[in-house]
Design an enzyme around this catalytic site. Structure first.
Site, short mmCIF file in Angstrom:
data_model
loop_
_atom_site.label_atom_id
_atom_site.label_comp_id
_atom_site.label_asym_id
_atom_site.label_seq_id
_atom_site.Cartn_x
_atom_site.Cartn_y
_atom_site.Cartn_z
N ASP A 88 0.88 -1.13 0.03
CA ASP A 88 -0.05 0.05 0.14
C ASP A 88 0.69 1.29 -0.04
O ASP A 88 1.34 1.37 1.05
CB ASP A 88 -0.90 -0.04 1.28
N SER A 128 0.01 4.10 2.86
CA SER A 128 0.26 4.00 4.16
C SER A 128 1.76 3.77 4.60
O SER A 128 2.43 3.27 3.43
CB SER A 128 -0.84 3.23 4.98
N ASN A 177 2.97 1.93 7.31
CA ASN A 177 3.34 0.77 8.45
C ASN A 177 3.19 -0.59 7.93
O ASN A 177 2.06 -0.75 6.87
CB ASN A 177 2.43 1.01 9.94
N TRP A 212 1.64 -4.35 9.46
CA TRP A 212 1.20 -4.96 10.56
C TRP A 212 0.42 -6.34 9.89
O TRP A 212 -0.05 -6.27 8.74
CB TRP A 212 0.09 -4.23 11.16
N TYR A 227 -10.51 3.37 12.76
CA TYR A 227 -11.06 3.48 11.26
C TYR A 227 -12.54 3.57 11.40
O TYR A 227 -13.47 2.71 11.34
CB TYR A 227 -10.90 2.30 10.61
N ASP A 265 -2.19 5.86 -4.89
CA ASP A 265 -2.41 4.86 -3.82
C ASP A 265 -2.91 3.50 -4.63
O ASP A 265 -3.70 3.43 -5.16
CB ASP A 265 -3.77 5.50 -2.99
N THR A 317 -6.31 0.41 -3.52
CA THR A 317 -7.68 0.61 -3.89
C THR A 317 -8.06 0.66 -5.50
O THR A 317 -7.27 0.87 -6.29
CB THR A 317 -8.50 1.91 -3.30
#
Length: 1103
Positions: free
Chosen positions: A123, A126, A128, A130, A166, A306, A309
Site C-alpha cells: 500500500d 500508508s 506501517n 502490520w 477506522y 494509492d 484501491t
C-alpha cells in the site's frame, strides 16, 4: 489543499534501477465491491481524514485524521525521485485511494524464521507493516493467518502500544521486530505491528491478512521505519526504486511489484516523470479535470497515488457533477451504477498532473463487476488535511497567515540529560510517542516556514523563557501559545494568555482570535518584604488568599510597590502563575525596569529612532488614574512568609512555619471531601508541622523559576549551608535551566560549580520534571520540593507528591532533606559568607545573545475582530460541531477544582491525533495504579459508562493547563455536556471549540442534578432555549455567550467566519507594520540598517 486520491491500475511508482526483485501480486475479484461498500468508504474516509457526507462548501472544516499526514520528507532516502506514470498511447488507467473491499491486489510475504507467510496489501497510501497476532481474539483474526512470536528465534520484543482508528472499527496492537522476507529480499530487524484487536467489517471480509506500507516514513505511526527504507539502508537494492504492474485481467495474471527496477514488457511508449508535491503519501500536483469538452481548473489540489484501491475519490460536488454527466444512478448499496451497454457512448475524462494530460476512456473509469452490472469508479468524499499535534494542528487548505510572528521550540517531551553527543531527534529521544511528536514538529515547521529553535540550537529552551530572552515579547502585543503559562509574558505589559489546539490553528490561519473582553481585576501588594521572601512566595500567598477560581474570567493587573521593585525575572514568575489563580492573563505595566531589560535584545527595536519611538509608546501602557476595577484586592507585604503547598491544588498553601490543615474543621462538604482526598494522596496527617515533612527529590527549574536569577537565589542558600555542605544521602536534587543560554550564563558565572559541588544534578534546558511528560518523573509516593507551578495529582509522575515553593526554599530543602524555612540560612552569617555572596560574578546576559536574527525560512510545503451581528449560517461552513438538544444519562461527580491533569494525565498527551482518548479519561481514577484493573469509579459503572452528560458539584471545573486533550477525551468517551458551578476559562473555550457545551448553574442546582444523576434519572439540556430540564418537569435556566451559542447551534467554523474579514485584517496589518515595523517578528531583520518610516498619522492604534 484539497486532495483527490488517485492510483493507476498499471502504476510504475519510481524510476528504473539496475537490479530487480519480483514479487507476485494476486487479485481479488472486484465483485466484492458490492459486498460492503460502507466498510470500504469508511476505511477510506478515516485513512485520509474525509467527511462522508455532501459538503455545503468546498472549504471544509479541518477533520482529524487517524493515520497519515502530508509532511515534508524527514529522511531523504527517497527525496528527489520523480513518480513515473505508465502511458499507453497517452491513456492512463486510474483507480485511487486505499480500499480493502474493492479489487484487491495482495502479495505473500513472510516474517520470522522459519518463515510465517502472510497475504498483505502493498500500500502506497500508508507506511506501517502490520499482521494479526497470535494474541488476537477478534473474530477477524480467526479468519486470517496469525504471527506466533514464540515460533521464531529471531523475534525481538518491543512492546510499544500501537493503534489506528477506522471510524467504527479500529486496529490495536503492539510493535515487534523480526526478519521480513519479500520474494528474494530478506530484511533484518524489521519493526512491525502485531494486531491484537481488529474490529470493523473491512477487516472481517478481506482476503488479505495485513498491510505493508510503502509511503514515506513521515506518515508512519510511531515513525517506525517502513520496509522499503530498510531495503535501501541495508543495501539490498542498487537504487531506491519500486514499481507496480496491476493487470486488468479477471484474475490479475502477470501482476507484480518490482523492487529495484521495472519491467518494460508491461508498457509501450515512454515514461512520463512527475515530481512528488509532498512527501508523505505519494502526492502529485493536480491542475485540472476535463469531462469531454468541459474543463474544471483546480487550485492547490493534490492527488495521492494509492495502490490499495480501485476507486477514484474526489470532492462530493465534483463527483456529483461527473455522475450527472455520465448518467450514473445511485444504487441501494451506495454505489453509482451505469448501463453497461452505454459505456461506448460515455465521454473521456482527462486528468492533468503537473502540466501533463492523461486521458481515461469509459472502459477505464467504469468497472464491470459481473454480468451486466457496471459501476462508476468515482466516489464522492471531501478530504481536507489537518497537519499537526500537540504542540501544532493545521488545515493545509490554509496557508500560515504570518509565519514571521511565530516562534517555535520543543521543550517538554524529552529528558534533560546531556546533549553532548546529540545528532538528531530520531536517535536522541527514546520514547516512540515523544519522538513522533518532535519529528512531526520538525516536519511542520519546515512545511510552513516557521522559525524553530531545535535541540541543536543554542537558543533552545522553554518557550516562556526564550521569548522574553530574545526580545520576541514586547509591551503592548497580544501573545498567545498552546500553553496556559503564556501569561508569563504579561510581565512586559503584553496581553498574553494560553489557548487550546483549535485556537492555535485559528491564529495560524488568520493571525487573529475571537475574544470577549474579560473582567478587570487588580491585586495591590504594598510594603516591605522580609528577608528570604521572593516573588514565588508572593504569588503563592496571593493564590492562597483568592483561591484557584479567584481570578476566573479576569485579567489581573499586579500593582503596588512590591511589584515595582521586582526585577523582570521576578515579575515573570508572578505573571506565570496567574493561571493558577484562575485568571485568563496577568500583567504588569511596563516601566524603566522593562525597558532596561529589553534594550539590546535581538528582536527588540534597535537603538536610535526606532527604540525612542517604541519607548515613547510603551510609556502610555499603564492604568489611568482613578480607573475602576471589577475586583480589587489589597495585600500587605509584611503578611507574606516563605510559603509552601501541602495539598494537590496551588491554593493549598501555608507558611513554612504552619501545619497541615484539618478537613474536619471545614463545613462545606465538597471542600471537606476535597481536602481529605488531597491529604490521602499526599500521605499527610492533619496537624503535621510543615518543617517536619521529609523530601525524596528537589526540582529547581520550569518556566516559573528556571531563569538565571532563580539559580543565583538557590546558589546563595547552598553557599550559606557551608563550604562542605552536600545534598543528604537518599535525596536527589536536580537543577534544570530554562534555556540553553541561561545554562551557559550560569556556567560562566560559576553557579553550575556551586550546584555540582553540593551534589546537585546539573541538567540541560527543558521543562523536565515540571509536568512529567518525559522520563524526568517521580515514582509513586515519592515526595518532591519543586519550583514548578502545579501540584496536581500525578503532575510530576503517577502517584508523585509535589510541594510548591521558591528556588531558595527548594535549595534549603535539598540541603536538609526536608521542607525548611530558608530564613534559617540567612541569619547570623559571618563576614566571610557576606563577602562571598557579594563577590559572586554576574554577567550581562546580552553577552550571550550573539546569534544573528534571520527572517523565517521559506516554507517547503505550500505554494505560493468579529462582527456585532451574528453571521448567516450559509456564510460559513457547517461542520460536525453542532449542539442543539441533548438528553440522556448523566454521570455524577463531587470533586472541587477538577483539573485537566485529572481529566487526562500527561502520559496521554504524547499523541498527534485528537481521537482514541476515551480510555485516558480520568485514568488515575478509573484504573488501579498497581494492577491497572478497573476501579469502582463512577464512569466504570453501568449505566454511567454510557453517560452523555457529566454533573459536577465542585467549582472551577477544567482548571489547570490549556490541553485540549481534556475535552477530546470527554467527547471520545461520549460526554457532550458538562454541568458545574463554574469553569476555567481556557477549558470553557476548548469545549465549545469541539462542539461541546459547558453549562454553568448555581451550586444548589448542581447538587439537585447530582442527586438526579445518582438516581439514574435522565437530564435534558436545550441550548436553543438555554435550559436544563429534569424528569419531573422542573426547568433550570442557564446563560451562555450569544456568539458561541449561535456557532454551536449552527455548527459554524471560527476560521471560516474570520476569513470573511480578511480585507480588514490585511488593512490593520499594513497600518501596524507602517507604525511599528519591529512588531513584524522575524521578518524584521535588526542590523542597524532598517530605516523606520515616519507616518503622517501619529494617532494611536486600537489594540
Amino acid at each position: 489543499m484539497k486532495v483527490f486520491s488517485l492510483v493507476p491500475l498499471a502504476l510504475l511508482s519510481l524510476v528504473s534501477a539496475k537490479g530487480t526483485y519480483r514479487l507476485k501480486l494476486h487479485k481479488e475479484s472486484s465483485s466484492s465491491l458490492l459486498a460492503n461498500p460502507s466498510a470500504t468508504l469508511e476505511f477510506l474516509a478515516n485513512k485520509y481524514g474525509a467527511v462522508q457526507k455532501p459538503s455545503i462548501s468546498r472549504n471544509l472544516a479541518p477533520v482529524a485524521r487517524e493515520e497519515g499526514y502530508f509532511y515534508t520528507q524527514g529522511q531523504q532516502i527517497l527525496g528527489g525521485h520523480p513518480v513515473p506514470i505508465e502511458t499507453r498511447n497517452c491513456r492512463l488507467t486510474v483507480c485511487p485511494c486505499e480500499d480493502y473491499m474493492d479489487a484487491q491486489y495482495y502479495a505473500t510475504i513472510s516474517l520470522g524464521s522459519p518463515p510465517q507467510d502472510f497475504k498483505v496489501v502493498l500500500d502506497t497510501g500508508s507506511a506501517n507493516l502490520w499482521v494479526p497476532s497470535s494474541k488476537c481474539t477478534s473474530i477477524a483474526c480467526y479468519l486470517h493467518t496469525k504471527y506466533e512470536a514464540s515460533q521464531s528465534p529471531t523475534y525481538k520484543e518491543n512492546g510499544t502500544a500501537f493503534e489506528i482508528q477506522y471510524g467504527s472499527g479500529s486496529m490495536k496492537g503492539f510493535v515487534s521486530n523480526d526478519i521480513l522476507q519479500m520474494g528474494d529480499i530478506k530484511i533484518q530487524e524489521q519493526d512491525f505491528t502485531e494486531a491484537t484487536e481488529m474490529s470493523g467489517l473491512a477487516f472481517l471480509f478481506s482476503k488479505f491478512d495485513g498491510i505493508l506500507g510503502l509511503a514515506y516514513e513521515t506518515i508512519s505511526v510511531l515513525h517506525t521505519t517502513p520496509p522499503f527504507y530498510h531495503m535501501v539502508n541495508q543495501k539490498l537494492l542498487d537504487e531506491a526504486v519500486f514499481s507496480f504492474y496491476m493487470s486488468k485481467s479477471s484474475n490479475g495474471d502477470n501482476s507484480e511489484v518490482i523492487f529495484g527496477g521495472y519491467n518494460p514488457k508491461h508498457f509501450t511508449g515512454s515514461l512520463t516523470y512527475i515530481p512528488v508535491a509532498k512527501k508523505g503519501y505519494w502526492e502529485v500536483e493536480m491542475n485540472s479535470l476535463s469531462l469531454g469538452t468541459d474543463r474544471l481548473e483546480l487550485d492547490n489540489t493534490g492527488a495521492a497515488i494509492d495502490t490499495g484501491t480501485s476507486l477514484i475519490v474526489m470532492p462530493t460536488d465534483v463527483c456529483d457533477m461527473i455522475h450527472a454527466q455520465i448518467g450514473a444512478e445511485k444504487s441501494w448499496t451506495g454505489q453509482y451504477m451505469v448501463d453497461c451497454s452505454a459505456i461506448s457512448k460515455l465521454p473521456p475524462i482527462t486528468i492533468n498532473f503537473h502540466g501533463t494530460d492523461f486521458t481515461l476512456g469509459a472502459e477505464d473509469y467504469i468497472m464491470q463487476l459481473s454480468g451486466d452490472s457496471c459501476m462508476s469508479s468515482f466516489q464522492g468524499m471531501d478530504i481536507t488535511l489537518n497537519d499537526g499535534r500537540s504542540l501544532m494542528i493545521i488545515d493545509t487548505n490554509k496557508k500560515m497567515a504570518a509565519p514571521s510572528y511565530t516562534l517555535t521550540a520543543a521543550d517538554g517531551v524529552f529528558r534533560t540529560l546531556s546533549r553532548k553527543n546529540f545528532t538528531s531527534i530520531k536517535t536522541f529521544v527514546d520514547e516512540p510517542e515523544s519522538r513522533a511528536q518532535c519529528l512531526t514538529l520538525e516536519d511542520n515547521v519546515k512545511e510552513f516556514g516557521i522559525t524553530y529553535f531545535g535541540m541543536d540550537d543554542r537558543r533552545q529552551g522553554i518557550v516562556h523563557i526564550i521569548g522574553p530572552e530574545q526580545g520576541f515579547t514586547l509591551p503592548g502585543i497580544t501573545c498567545v501559545c498552546g500553553d496556559s503559562h503564556t501569561s508569563t509574558h504579561g510581565a512586559f505589559g503584553a496581553l498574553a494568555f494560553g489557548i487550546g489546539t483549535s485556537e492555535v490553528e485559528h491564529v495560524m490561519a488568520t493571525q487573529t482570535l475571537l475574544q470577549r473582553k474579560g473582567k478587570n481585576m487588580r491585586i495591590n501588594v504594598n510594603g516591605q518584604l522580609s528577608e528570604g521572601i521572593s516573588s514565588k512566595d508572593v504569588i503563592l500567598h496571593i493564590i492562597g488568599v483568592i483561591g484557584t477560581a479567584g481570578g476566573t474570567g479576569s485579567v489581573i493587573e499586579y500593582a503596588g510597590s512590591v511589584f515595582r521593585n521586582f526585577s523582570m525575572e521576578a515579575r515573570m514568575s508572578v505573571c506565570n502563575m496567574s493561571i493558577e489563580a484562575g485568571a485568563r492573563a496577568g500583567m504588569i505595566a511596563p516601566d524603566e525596569v522593562t525597558f532596561a531589560y529589553l534594550k539590546g535584545r535581538p528582536l527588540a527595536p534597535p537603538e536610535g529612532e526606532a527604540w525612542d519611538r517604541a519607548v515613547e509608546y510603551w510609556r502610555t501602557l499603564k492604568t489611568d488614574e482613578g480607573a475602576s476595577f471589577d475586583v480589587e484586592i489589597n495585600i500587605r507585604a509584611e503578611d507574606i512568609a516563605p510559603t509552601v503547598s501541602w495539598g494537590t491544588s496551588p491554593q493549598d498553601v501555608v507558611p513554612i512555619t504552619g501545619i497541615v490543615p484539618d478537613p474536619n474543621k471545614v463545613t462545606d462538604p465538597t471542600k471537606r471531601d476535597s481536602i481529605k482526598r488531597s491529604l490521602t494522596y499526599m500521605g499527610l496527617t492533619p496537624g503535621t508541622r510543615m518543617e517536619d515533612i521529609k523530601v525524596d527529590k528537589v526540582f529547581l527549574g520550569s518556566c516559573t523559576n528556571g531563569r538565571v536569577e532563580d539559580l543565583r537565589s538557590a546558589a546563595k542558600v547552598i553557599l550559606a549551608a557551608g563550604a562542605d555542605a552536600k545534598v543528604p544521602e537518599g535525596v536527589v536534587a536536580m537543577v534544570v535551566p530554562g534555556s540553553t543560554l541561561v545554562r551557559q550564563q550560569a556556567e560562566a558565572e560559576g553557579l553550575s560549580a556551586v550546584f555540582i559541588r553540593a551534589g546537585w544534578d546539573w541538567r540541560e534546558a527543558g521543562c523536565s520534571m515540571c509536568l512529567g511528560m518525559n522520563p524526568d518523573q517521580l515514582s509513586p509516593k515519592e515526595r518532591c520540593a519543586s519550583t514548578s507551578n502545579r501540584n496536581f495529582e500525578g503532575r510530576q509522575g503517577a502517584g508523585g507528591r509535589t510541594h510548591l515553593l521558591s528556588p531558595a526554599m527548594a535549595a534549603a530543602a535539598a540541603m536538609t532533606g526536608k521542607l525548611t524555612d530558608v530564613r534559617k540560612f540567612m541569619s547570623g552569617k559571618d563576614t566571610n559568607y557576606t563577602s562571598t555572596i557579594a563577590s559572586m560574578k554576574q554577567i550581562n546576559p546580552l553577552e550571550f545573545l550573539t546569534d544573528k536574527v534571520l527572517p523565517p525560512p521559506a516554507p517547503e510545503g505550500w505554494k505560493g475582530s468579529p462582527s456585532d451581528t451574528l453571521p448567516k449560517v450559509e456564510e460559513s461552513q457547517a461542520g460536525s460541531r453542532t449542539f442543539t438538544v441533548l438528553k440522556g444519562i448523566a454521570a455524577p461527580l463531587s470533586i472541587e477544582n477538577v483539573d485537566t491533569d485529572m481529566i487526562i494525565p500527561k502520559q496521554f498527551l504524547k499523541t498527534i491525533k485528537r481521537t482514541g482518548l476515551k480510555d485516558a479519561l480520568f485514568y488515575a481514577l478509573r484504573k488501579d495504579p498497581a494492577t491497572e484493573a478497573d476501579t469502582d469509579f463512577i464512569l466504570n459503572r453501568e449505566p454511567y459508562n454510557k453517560a452523555c452528560i457529566l454533573v459536577c458539584t465542585g467549582a472551577n471545573f477544567g482548571c489547570g493547563s490549556s490541553r485540549e486533550h481534556a475535552p477530546w477525551s470527554l467527547k471520545d468517551f461520549g460526554i457532550q455536556c458538562i454541568i458545574a458551578p463554574s469553569f476555567a476559562e481556557i477549558f470553557r473555550t476548548n469545549t465549545m471549540q469541539n462542539g461541546m457545551l459547558p453549562c454553568a448553574l448555581s451550586r444548589e442546582e448542581c447538587n439537585i442534578l447530582f442527586q438526579d444523576a445518582m438516581a439514574c434519572k435522565e437530564i435534558e439540556v436545550d441550548l436553543e432555549k438555554q435550559e436544563v430540564r429534569r424528569e419531573n418537569g422542573e426547568v433550570m435556566k442557564f446563560a451562555v455567550d450569544s456568539f458561541r451559542r449561535h456557532c454551536l447551534l449552527n455548527g459554524l467554523d471560527d476560521i471560516g467566519l474570520t476569513l470573511q474579514k480578511s480585507d480588514a485584517i490585511d488593512a490593520f496589518e499594513q497600518r501596524r507594520s507602517a507604525e511599528w515595523p519591529w512588531l513584524d517578528g522575524f521578518a524584521y531583520i535588526k542590523e542597524g540598517k532598517v530605516k523606520v518610516p515616519k507616518t503622517a498619522n501619529e494617532s494611536k492604534l486600537d489594540w
